[in-house]
Design an enzyme around this catalytic site. Structure first.
Site, PDB file in Angstrom:
ATOM      1  N   ARG A 248      48.158  39.471  43.621  1.00  0.00           N
ATOM      2  CA  ARG A 248      48.652  40.423  42.626  1.00  0.00           C
ATOM      3  C   ARG A 248      49.393  39.519  41.636  1.00  0.00           C
ATOM      4  NH1 ARG A 248      45.120  43.135  44.141  1.00  0.00           N
ATOM      5  NH2 ARG A 248      45.259  45.273  44.684  1.00  0.00           N
ATOM      6  N   GLU A 277      47.034  43.815  34.058  1.00  0.00           N
ATOM      7  CA  GLU A 277      45.524  43.996  33.729  1.00  0.00           C
ATOM      8  C   GLU A 277      45.137  45.284  33.200  1.00  0.00           C
ATOM      9  OE1 GLU A 277      43.956  43.394  37.788  1.00  0.00           O
ATOM     10  OE2 GLU A 277      44.956  41.681  38.014  1.00  0.00           O
ATOM     11  N   HIS A 295      39.834  39.506  37.675  1.00  0.00           N
ATOM     12  CA  HIS A 295      40.129  40.502  38.974  1.00  0.00           C
ATOM     13  C   HIS A 295      38.551  40.823  39.869  1.00  0.00           C
ATOM     14  CE1 HIS A 295      43.076  43.007  41.279  1.00  0.00           C
ATOM     15  NE2 HIS A 295      42.041  42.469  42.104  1.00  0.00           N
TER      16      HIS A 295
HETATM   17  O1  LIG Z   1      42.209  43.826  44.664  1.00  0.00           O
HETATM   18  C1  LIG Z   1      41.436  44.260  45.461  1.00  0.00           C
HETATM   19  C2  LIG Z   1      42.027  45.021  46.584  1.00  0.00           C
HETATM   20  O2  LIG Z   1      43.181  44.752  46.682  1.00  0.00           O
HETATM   21  O3  LIG Z   1      41.328  45.196  47.577  1.00  0.00           O
END
Ligand SMILES: O=CC(=O)O
Length: 333
Positions: A248, A277, A295
């Site tokens: 993250r 994001e 992402h």
């Molecule tokens: O970012 C993707 C997830 O957390 O599965």
């Protein structure tokens, strides 16, 4: 029959959903177009009356926003379980859920291969400068700006993994094949870690960082991990090291990262995640040695389907057994 609510459409496992809940629960789809209407529909006698479990994905943010304290407090009083579709569950306020007696699960495991592969790609591109070379080719300049002396091979280099859950462990296995030396830091040793995966506890974190050619981040975003990779940690890495983040964005201090790219302390970065994001800090776009993805760590049909099926199965297990195997760690503390 108990009722379960799907917050966010299913895109890959609609048929499986019918099978999973056949004879077990009535499946209701989110129909509230806004957060305010959702709150009204959660009231006794409303559309979601009697719902005991929720499946949620991040598509639901577009309608009802995140599952923060306010939203959790408005959920139907009958609600006992939330099965989140995704490994990271920072969009669900687990403490607020605990306070209301609601148990939360996520989908670890389902994303391990796809996200570790993304981290591997970012690491390779950051060390070999592939993303920038692709850009120069597309601009009709072949490999004009490539400096082979600044690019590095992977064999013999050292990878430090921050957080050795399923994704970190899968990356360790992939990178070990080059072979790279593999080190990891986590709150405790991972019993599944192979002997060649060297553990560095909190007292030896700096020692690990100082030896790393690549630091790959795999810790979840929580209040105690926001900004965990800070200026001090970045500066403890040796000059020319690379940071990869598929976890993250907020786990890394982005300003400190950009400063270290700008003054050449970092040799490159490979990022799949960002603090705000879908906005990406425009300063990041200026660095030729930054490989940037929007992402997409888990963005394959195979993995998305695995995630949907796993979250639905967790919800079914909650309804049938009152528990499931993917309850988030906060409930075990
Ligand atoms: O970012 C993707 C997830 O957390 O599965």
């Amino acid at each position: 029959m108990p009722r379960v609510l799907l917050c966010g459409e299913l895109r890959w496992a609609e048929e499986e959903c019918k099978e999973i809940f056949r004879g077990i629960a009535e499946v209701v789809q989110l129909e509230s177009p806004s957060r305010t209407e959702f709150f009204a529909d959660c009231k006794p006698g409303g559309k979601y009356d009697g719902v005991v479990g929720i499946y949620r994905n991040n598509l639901s943010i577009g309608y009802i926003d995140v599952f923060d304290k306010e939203l959790v407090e408005h959920l139907p009083s009958s609600l006992k379980w939330i099965a989140h579709q995704g490994a990271g569950y920072d969009k669900v306020d687990v403490e607020a859920c605990k306070a209301r007696g609601i148990t939360v699960s996520n989908t670890p495991g389902a994303v391990d291969d796809a996200t570790a592969t993304t981290a591997l790609y970012l690491m390779i591109s950051a060390l070999r400068h592939f993303a920038h070379a692709e850009q120069t080719l597309c601009a009709g300049k072949w490999k004009l700006s490539h400096k082979a002396g600044d690019a590095h091979d992977l064999p013999g280099r050292t990878l430090a993994i921050l957080g050795l859950g399923g994704i970190g462990l899968r990356l360790a296995e992939l990178a070990h094949a080059f072979p790279m030396r593999i080190m990891y830091h986590a709150r405790g040793r991972n019993a599944r870690a192979p002997a060649w995966c060297e553990y560095f506890g909190a007292d030896r974190l700096d020692e690990m960082l100082a030896q790393a050619d690549v630091l790959s981040v795999h810790i979840p975003l929580r209040s105690d991990t926001a900004g965990f990779v800070d200026e001090r940690m970045i500066r403890t890495l040796k000059k020319g090291a690379v940071i990869v983040n598929t976890a993250r964005g907020r786990v890394v201090d982005e300003d400190a990262l950009i400063r270290a790219l700008a003054d050449g302390h970092l040799g490159g970065v490979g990022l799949d995640v960002y603090p705000n994001e879908p906005k990406v800090n425009s300063r990041l776009l200026q660095f030729p040695n930054a490989t940037l993805l929007p992402h997409m760590g888990a963005a394959t049909g195979d993995t998305m389907k695995k995630m949907e099926v796993r979250a639905l199965t967790n919800l079914r297990d909650f309804v049938v057994h009152g528990q499931c195997s993917d309850v988030v760690p906060e409930h075990k503390q």
